[in-house]
Every structure is written in C-alpha cells, then in structure tokens.
Design a protein around this motif. Structure first.
Motif, mmCIF file in Angstrom:
data_model
loop_
_atom_site.group_PDB
_atom_site.id
_atom_site.type_symbol
_atom_site.label_atom_id
_atom_site.label_comp_id
_atom_site.label_asym_id
_atom_site.label_seq_id
_atom_site.Cartn_x
_atom_site.Cartn_y
_atom_site.Cartn_z
ATOM 1 N N PHE A 299 6.637 -128.953 -37.175
ATOM 2 C CA PHE A 299 5.717 -127.925 -36.707
ATOM 3 C C PHE A 299 6.424 -126.683 -36.175
ATOM 4 O O PHE A 299 5.798 -125.639 -36.022
ATOM 5 C CB PHE A 299 4.756 -128.507 -35.666
ATOM 6 N N PHE A 300 7.705 -126.797 -35.865
ATOM 7 C CA PHE A 300 8.468 -125.617 -35.436
ATOM 8 C C PHE A 300 9.747 -125.524 -36.269
ATOM 9 O O PHE A 300 10.833 -125.796 -35.779
ATOM 10 C CB PHE A 300 8.812 -125.715 -33.941
ATOM 11 N N PRO A 301 9.624 -125.184 -37.551
ATOM 12 C CA PRO A 301 10.843 -125.114 -38.373
ATOM 13 C C PRO A 301 11.736 -123.968 -37.917
ATOM 14 O O PRO A 301 11.240 -122.944 -37.436
ATOM 15 C CB PRO A 301 10.298 -124.839 -39.779
ATOM 16 N N LEU A 302 13.048 -124.150 -38.072
ATOM 17 C CA LEU A 302 13.965 -123.043 -37.797
ATOM 18 C C LEU A 302 13.712 -121.953 -38.838
ATOM 19 O O LEU A 302 13.285 -122.244 -39.953
ATOM 20 C CB LEU A 302 15.406 -123.521 -37.908
ATOM 21 N N PRO A 303 13.978 -120.708 -38.493
ATOM 22 C CA PRO A 303 13.828 -119.646 -39.500
ATOM 23 C C PRO A 303 14.716 -119.938 -40.703
ATOM 24 O O PRO A 303 15.734 -120.637 -40.589
ATOM 25 C CB PRO A 303 14.327 -118.394 -38.764
ATOM 26 N N ASP A 304 14.332 -119.397 -41.869
ATOM 27 C CA ASP A 304 15.178 -119.554 -43.054
ATOM 28 C C ASP A 304 16.558 -118.988 -42.770
ATOM 29 O O ASP A 304 16.701 -118.009 -42.027
ATOM 30 C CB ASP A 304 14.556 -118.808 -44.245
ATOM 31 N N LEU A 305 17.560 -119.602 -43.390
ATOM 32 C CA LEU A 305 18.923 -119.102 -43.225
ATOM 33 C C LEU A 305 19.132 -117.926 -44.178
ATOM 34 O O LEU A 305 19.048 -118.087 -45.396
ATOM 35 C CB LEU A 305 19.929 -120.222 -43.523
ATOM 36 N N ASP A 306 19.359 -116.752 -43.621
ATOM 37 C CA ASP A 306 19.707 -115.575 -44.418
ATOM 38 C C ASP A 306 20.828 -114.848 -43.689
ATOM 39 O O ASP A 306 20.579 -114.064 -42.782
ATOM 40 C CB ASP A 306 18.501 -114.652 -44.594
ATOM 41 N N VAL A 307 22.056 -115.214 -44.052
ATOM 42 C CA VAL A 307 23.191 -114.535 -43.437
ATOM 43 C C VAL A 307 23.943 -113.726 -44.500
ATOM 44 O O VAL A 307 25.153 -113.595 -44.446
ATOM 45 C CB VAL A 307 24.113 -115.534 -42.693
ATOM 46 N N SER A 308 23.191 -113.216 -45.455
ATOM 47 C CA SER A 308 23.799 -112.350 -46.467
ATOM 48 C C SER A 308 24.300 -111.088 -45.778
ATOM 49 O O SER A 308 23.705 -110.621 -44.801
ATOM 50 C CB SER A 308 22.774 -112.002 -47.546
ATOM 51 N N TRP A 309 25.376 -110.519 -46.304
ATOM 52 C CA TRP A 309 25.954 -109.355 -45.625
ATOM 53 C C TRP A 309 26.483 -108.286 -46.570
ATOM 54 O O TRP A 309 27.000 -107.278 -46.135
ATOM 55 C CB TRP A 309 27.054 -109.793 -44.657
ATOM 56 N N ASP B 289 25.677 -112.424 -50.983
ATOM 57 C CA ASP B 289 25.121 -111.227 -51.604
ATOM 58 C C ASP B 289 23.607 -111.156 -51.334
ATOM 59 O O ASP B 289 22.868 -112.100 -51.629
ATOM 60 C CB ASP B 289 25.382 -111.258 -53.115
ATOM 61 N N ALA B 290 23.158 -110.014 -50.806
ATOM 62 C CA ALA B 290 21.753 -109.903 -50.385
ATOM 63 C C ALA B 290 20.784 -109.972 -51.571
ATOM 64 O O ALA B 290 19.667 -110.470 -51.425
ATOM 65 C CB ALA B 290 21.555 -108.610 -49.609
ATOM 66 N N HIS B 291 21.212 -109.486 -52.739
ATOM 67 C CA HIS B 291 20.312 -109.562 -53.900
ATOM 68 C C HIS B 291 20.146 -111.019 -54.343
ATOM 69 O O HIS B 291 19.046 -111.451 -54.705
ATOM 70 C CB HIS B 291 20.867 -108.723 -55.059
ATOM 71 N N LEU B 292 21.234 -111.753 -54.304
ATOM 72 C CA LEU B 292 21.143 -113.176 -54.659
ATOM 73 C C LEU B 292 20.398 -113.946 -53.571
ATOM 74 O O LEU B 292 19.687 -114.913 -53.857
ATOM 75 C CB LEU B 292 22.544 -113.753 -54.866
ATOM 76 N N GLN B 293 20.553 -113.499 -52.345
ATOM 77 C CA GLN B 293 19.802 -114.117 -51.248
ATOM 78 C C GLN B 293 18.292 -113.921 -51.459
ATOM 79 O O GLN B 293 17.496 -114.836 -51.300
ATOM 80 C CB GLN B 293 20.224 -113.489 -49.912
ATOM 81 N N ARG B 294 17.925 -112.700 -51.837
ATOM 82 C CA ARG B 294 16.505 -112.439 -52.096
ATOM 83 C C ARG B 294 16.013 -113.335 -53.234
ATOM 84 O O ARG B 294 14.955 -113.961 -53.137
ATOM 85 C CB ARG B 294 16.309 -110.969 -52.483
ATOM 86 N N ARG B 295 16.799 -113.392 -54.274
ATOM 87 C CA ARG B 295 16.415 -114.246 -55.411
ATOM 88 C C ARG B 295 16.207 -115.678 -54.938
ATOM 89 O O ARG B 295 15.267 -116.368 -55.332
ATOM 90 C CB ARG B 295 17.523 -114.175 -56.479
ATOM 91 N N TRP B 296 17.103 -116.130 -54.060
ATOM 92 C CA TRP B 296 17.032 -117.500 -53.555
ATOM 93 C C TRP B 296 15.766 -117.725 -52.711
ATOM 94 O O TRP B 296 15.072 -118.726 -52.861
ATOM 95 C CB TRP B 296 18.285 -117.794 -52.731
ATOM 96 N N LEU B 297 15.478 -116.776 -51.825
ATOM 97 C CA LEU B 297 14.300 -116.932 -50.962
ATOM 98 C C LEU B 297 13.021 -116.990 -51.797
ATOM 99 O O LEU B 297 12.107 -117.764 -51.503
ATOM 100 C CB LEU B 297 14.221 -115.779 -49.949
#
Ligand code: SF4
Length: 638
Positions: free
Chosen positions: A402-412, A611-619
C-alpha cells in the motif's frame, strides 16, 4: 476587461513524469459558464504546466500573466501550496484571488486568508458569473449558489474545446452532482442540496466524441452510478456507440445495486473497472458512518461485475469510529474470503472539513492531524500502532503493497553510451514552450548565483544529483536555496559513489520545505517513526554491501560491467533497493535487453538506466499507463 486565469495544482508526487490525474474539469466548467460574458476572458493553466512546474517556476509564470483574477481549485492536497502562491501573487501586486473546490467549506478555517478575496462554496458556475458581472459581489467575501440548470444542459467542456484530454489520454465526464447517500466521512453529499443529472443527450454526445477521437479512457464522475434514473437505457445507448468496448469506461457504484441485468449492460457499454466503497464490515462502524450495507448483496454485486471482466476495486477505511483493529482485520478477511482482492484501496480515515465526522469529532473520539489531508491519528478503537498493524495485516492477507517506494529513476545523462557523471550536465524537459530543470546536477561546486537561477526553473518534483566530489557543507547551501524557492515541491537527492553514507539528518535540517508537508501526512503510515516523507535520499554505488536503508533512504547498485546483467545477476542484489544499469553498450542493445527481460525483471527488481531516454523507455514499458511520455522529452543543458 476582466482577465481570469484558473488553475489547479496536482497531488504531490515523488517521480517526475508520473500521471497526476490533475485534470482541471471544475475550472473548465467555469470557463464554459463564462462564455459570452462581455469584457471577460478566461484562461486555464494547461494541465501539464500546472502539474509539473515547481513552485518558483510556477510563480514566475503566474506573475508574468496579465490576469486581474486568479482562481484556484482547492483540494486537501493543494490547499497550502495554493495559499502560498496566492500570498506571493498578492505581495507582487497581483490581482484578486478566488478559491473554490472541496476544501472551501464554512467550517474550514485553513482557507480563510488575507490573500484570498473570495471563497466560492459548492458549485462554482453561478458564483463565478456573478463575480465577473457584478463587481459588488466580491464584497461579501464568500458565497455559493446552485448551478443545477447550467450543469444539466451543459455540453462537456471537451466538446466545446475548453478542455483537451491532455497528459493522460483520459476524459472526465461529469454525469451527476450531489449524492443520495449520507456517509459520515464524506463531504461530497454536502456540496449541494439534492441531486442533478446531466441530460442524457449531452452524455451520449460526449461518449460519441470520445469514441470518434479514440480516447483511451473515460471516467464517469459519479459518486454512485446506480443512483441515475433510467440508467440501463443510458448504458444500452452507450453500448451502441462504444462498439467493441473501444473506449474503456470507469466509475463508482454501490455493489448492492448490481443485478445480473445491470452487470450485463455495464459490460456491454465498455466498463472495465468500478470503485466500490465497502469501507468496513463492522456493523457498529457502518451504523456510525450512516452507511447501511447488506453484505451478502454487496458480495453478489461485486462478483457479478468480476464475472464479466469488470474489476471491482474495493475501498476500506482504517480508523473508523466504532471500529478497531480486530474489526478492520475482519473486513480485510471478508474481502479476501470472497475473492475480491484483485484491487483493494485502503485509506486511513480523513476527518475532512464539512463532514459529519468533523462536526461530531469529540462525540466520536476522533483525533486527527489539523493539516491536510486531516488523517486520523487515534480513535477509541485504534492506537497509533494499530494503524501500522492494520496496514501490515492487509498487505500480508491481500498480498499487496500500500505504500510502494517511488520508481527508481537515477538516470543522469541524455544520449550516448558510457560517460562520467563529472562530464554530464543538468537534464531539462519542455513544458509549455520553455525548458525546465528536472535533474540538477552537482558534479562540481557550482556558483550559488547559478544555483539560485536554476532553482527558479525546477520542475515538480525534481532531483538533485550529487557527484562524488561535492562536500556536505556546499550541498546544504544548495538544498537551502532550492527549497527556499520551492517550499512545497518534493525532491530526491541522489548520491553517486559518495565517500561516506549521506548524513541524512544534517541535510534535512538544511531543507526549507514547509512542514508538515502534505506527503508527511499522506504517507504518515509509511514508516513507524514520524518525520520526513517529502525528501527521498538515494545512494548509488558499485559497492554491493547494503549500508543506506533507513526511512526515505534507499541504495542502488551501479552496474558498470561490460555486459548487461542477466536475471540471475540481478538476483544477487536483492539486499539492495535497485540496480542502475550503466554498461558501455549501445542504446540499441539496452533497448533489446529491456524488451527481452522487461516484465520479469521489473516484477522482481527496481531497475534504472543511466541514459534518461532509455530510462523513459523503461518506465513506459515497466509501468504501462503510469507515465506521460511527452513530458519526459529529456535534453542535457551543458
Ligand atoms: S461516500 Fe460516496 S456514497 Fe457516500 S455520501 Fe459520499 S459520494 Fe455518496
């Protein structure tokens, strides 16, 4: 000329780009109602701009607007931020401010402010027109009037071009105002006297428009769809329009009212999901909340929906008067025992302004946080610990989080394989025709004047990415600058290979977020200890030893090995909170990896990409339907 700007601020989130559901439908209805008024121009702040700009960037945008009236739609999650912006606008010599929305109730002292000129209670259309046509009406400072006739015959604001299904490809369709029920925790039934239903022809035109435009989802805003007269006939007409159930429909309903015939026409019309309030099975709690429920019929109705492929999403409340931990656990068992656990939402009771429970709080023994979201903190039946135990029990029994951690997005970085944090730059996104900073990169000690300028361009939420060589003293000043400018915007601080674990308490002391932040209250039961919920700390390191995992702290492994990991490799990091994949391979190879292992990997691990573009694709792949692709159009700023 009266020039009005209407805006609605989002529920605070901890991941940038997540859908917010912040559709300004109320404001759109006002704009539509003001059409044709001489000398009046009404603008809506677009959903994306309102939802994803940080406080300073938003304020800068509003200050540059030529409006002489600012109208805020106020909910518990945006009340304090709306008040802050009003104060700043007034201080800058801005125009008049009007507040409307569910937070504006006669018994809510928090909305009364020297920086708000008018409080519109209940439906807004009539009051809004009056304020724009009768200047003297501002003097009363507050007011409300029925908009039944305007609403009943009004076209959907989507059809009149006032509103676009913007960020989420979701259309809201208001079918009814008012509710026939009188639940003690709910304000909706008090927001207007009696019920009014939108004309059927208007609803059908709106559904036809959604089908024609291939809108993915339509949410029928209706507290109890079953309350509508001639509902089955309306549904049959919708079914004729929505051939093949192309548009997915969602709404709320009382399960006891669902017989076989109704369930059939709901399915044929294109319904996929219903929110169904059970709240409790405890007879004493049901009586005190004035919500008589025939449990057998409830189960039958919910199962009829389920049998037709419609998900019944069951709501339960922890902390109801008359209930206790044992009673709550029995409610959870009831849901699980009847096979209704596919989608369960569990809320702690919110003692909302304007409700019967708020009025009777002493008699009912309710203790609650006086700040939004007004979460109950104790009752005669629930201690603080009981709330935590209740969530623990529900998570185990229903196999849910019920309280999931935020998605991991440490793209830089944006584009290119390999590279160092030291050689990278801030990452920006386009919103409303301008670029804003969603990831502020500290790979060296940058001048504070530069930081101050960037702090005024931050998104909501944002990240501060901290390289190895940045000292804690410097970081504290940066955080102070950023949060001074953005006192309501949640943030994440990501440390790349720091020489020592981040000194969280020291850094938090430098943060100037307004306390308590909405998330402090909303996520009150996330951890046992009270404290910070709006600042997340993430450590990224190639050292696999777990060393940073306290409240709002998490650690990810920095995978920089030449080859991409297989599932068995990922399994080696289960002690950690995730893995940042940063292998020196091409973007195409990483995309192929995402396609090959995506689902399975995402189910078991929190994964991020450098890579933020690959991160977006992943999300978009791993959390389908949760993110808005277009707001994550990353660009590095060197
Ligand atoms: S909780 Fe739902 S059913 Fe009860 S009064 Fe509110 S809107 Fe009506």
């Amino acid at each position: 000329m009266n020039h009005v700007l209407l805006l609605q601020l989002p529920i605070p989130r901890q991941n940038f780009g997540r859908k917010t559901g912040n559709i300004p439908l109320g404001a759109a209805c006002l704009k539509q109602a003001a059409r044709g008024l001489p000398g009046v121009r009404v603008d809506l702040l677009p959903e994306r701009t309102a939802s994803y700009l940080g406080d300073a960037a938003l304020l800068n945008l509003l200050s540059g607007h030529t409006s002489d009236v600012f109208g805020f739609t106020v909910f518990s999650w945006n009340l304090e931020r709306s008040l802050y912006l009003s104060e700043k606008l007034k201080a800058a010599g801005g125009g008049r401010v009007v507040f409307g929305g569910p937070e504006v109730t006669p018994d809510n002292p928090l909305v009364r402010s020297a920086h708000v000129d008018f409080l519109a209670c209940g439906e807004g259309e009539g009051v809004f027109r009056r304020l724009l046509t009768e200047p003297g009406s501002w003097q009363t400072g507050s007011g409300g009037e029925s908009a039944a006739e305007i609403f009943r015959t009004a076209e959907s604001p989507y059809l009149s071009g006032v509103l676009e299904p913007e960020a989420g490809d979701l259309m809201l369709l208001e079918t009814q105002r008012g509710c026939p029920y009188r639940c003690g925790f709910c304000f909706y039934n008090k927001s207007r006297q009696g019920l009014v239903f939108a004309e059927e022809s208007m609803l059908l035109r709106a559904v036809a428009w959604a089908v024609e435009r291939r809108i993915a989802e339509v949410y029928l805003l209706d507290p109890s769809l079953n309350a509508r007269p001639q509902l089955k006939a309306l549904l049959a007409d919708i079914a004729r329009l929505n051939v093949d159930r192309r548009v997915r429909l969602f709404s709320e309903i009382r399960a006891e009212a669902v017989d076989d015939e109704l369930a059939d026409v709901l399915a044929a019309a294109g319904f996929y999901w219903f929110e169904i309030g059970l709240q409790s099975t405890n007879p004493r709690a049901l009586k005190l909340m004035n919500r008589p429920t025939r449990l057998e019929r409830f189960v039958e109705g919910a199962q009829r929906l389920k049998a037709r492929g419609i998900t019944p999403s069951i709501d339960l409340i922890i902390g109801l008067p008359g209930d206790d931990l044992q009673g709550f656990m029995r409610s959870v068992d009831f849901v699980a025992d009847h096979g209704l656990q596919d989608d369960v939402q569990i809320f702690p009771l919110a003692v909302l302004p304007g409700t019967d429970f708020r009025k009777r709080r002493r008699e009912l023994g309710l203790r609650f946080d006086p700040h939004p979201p007004y979460t109950v903190t104790g009752t005669r039946g629930f201690s603080h610990e009981d709330f935590l135990l209740a969530y623990d029990y529900a998570e185990t029994r229903l196999d849910a989080v019920f309280f999931p951690l935020p998605d991991l997005d440490v793209s830089w970085r944006a584009g290119g394989a390999g590279g160092d944090v030291e050689k990278s730059s801030d990452l920006c996104v386009p919103l409303g025709g301008r670029w804003y900073v969603a990831k502020l990169l500290l790979n060296r000690e940058r001048p504070f004047e530069e930081i101050r300028l960037l702090a005024r361009q931050l998104t909501h939420p944002y990240q501060v990415l901290v390289g190895p060589g940045v000292g804690v003293g410097y970081l504290k000043i940066v955080l102070k600058i950023a949060t001074d400018e953005n006192p309501f915007t949640p943030l994440e601080i990501v440390f790349f290979e720091p020489s020592e674990p981040p000194r969280t308490r020291e850094l938090l002391a430098a943060v100037r977020l307004r306390r308590p932040h909405f998330l402090d209250g909303d996520l009150r039961f996330l951890f046992a200890k009270p404290g910070n919920r709006a600042v997340l700390f993430t450590l990224v390191s190639a050292d696999p030893a777990a060393r940073f995992q306290g409240d709002m702290e998490r650690q990810a492994f920095w995978w920089r090995r030449p080859a991409l990991p297989e599932l068995k490799d990922l399994a080696g990091f289960e002690e950690l909170d995730g893995i940042l994949i940063d292998s020196p391979v091409s973007a195409r190879e990483i995309a192929a990896w995402q396609d090959r292992l995506g689902r399975e990997a995402a189910e078991k691990h929190h994964i991020s990409f450098a890579d933020a573009h690959l991160q977006r694709r992943w999300l978009l792949l791993a959390s389908p339907g949760e993110y808005v692709e277009k707001v994550m159009d990353w660009m590095g700023r060197g």
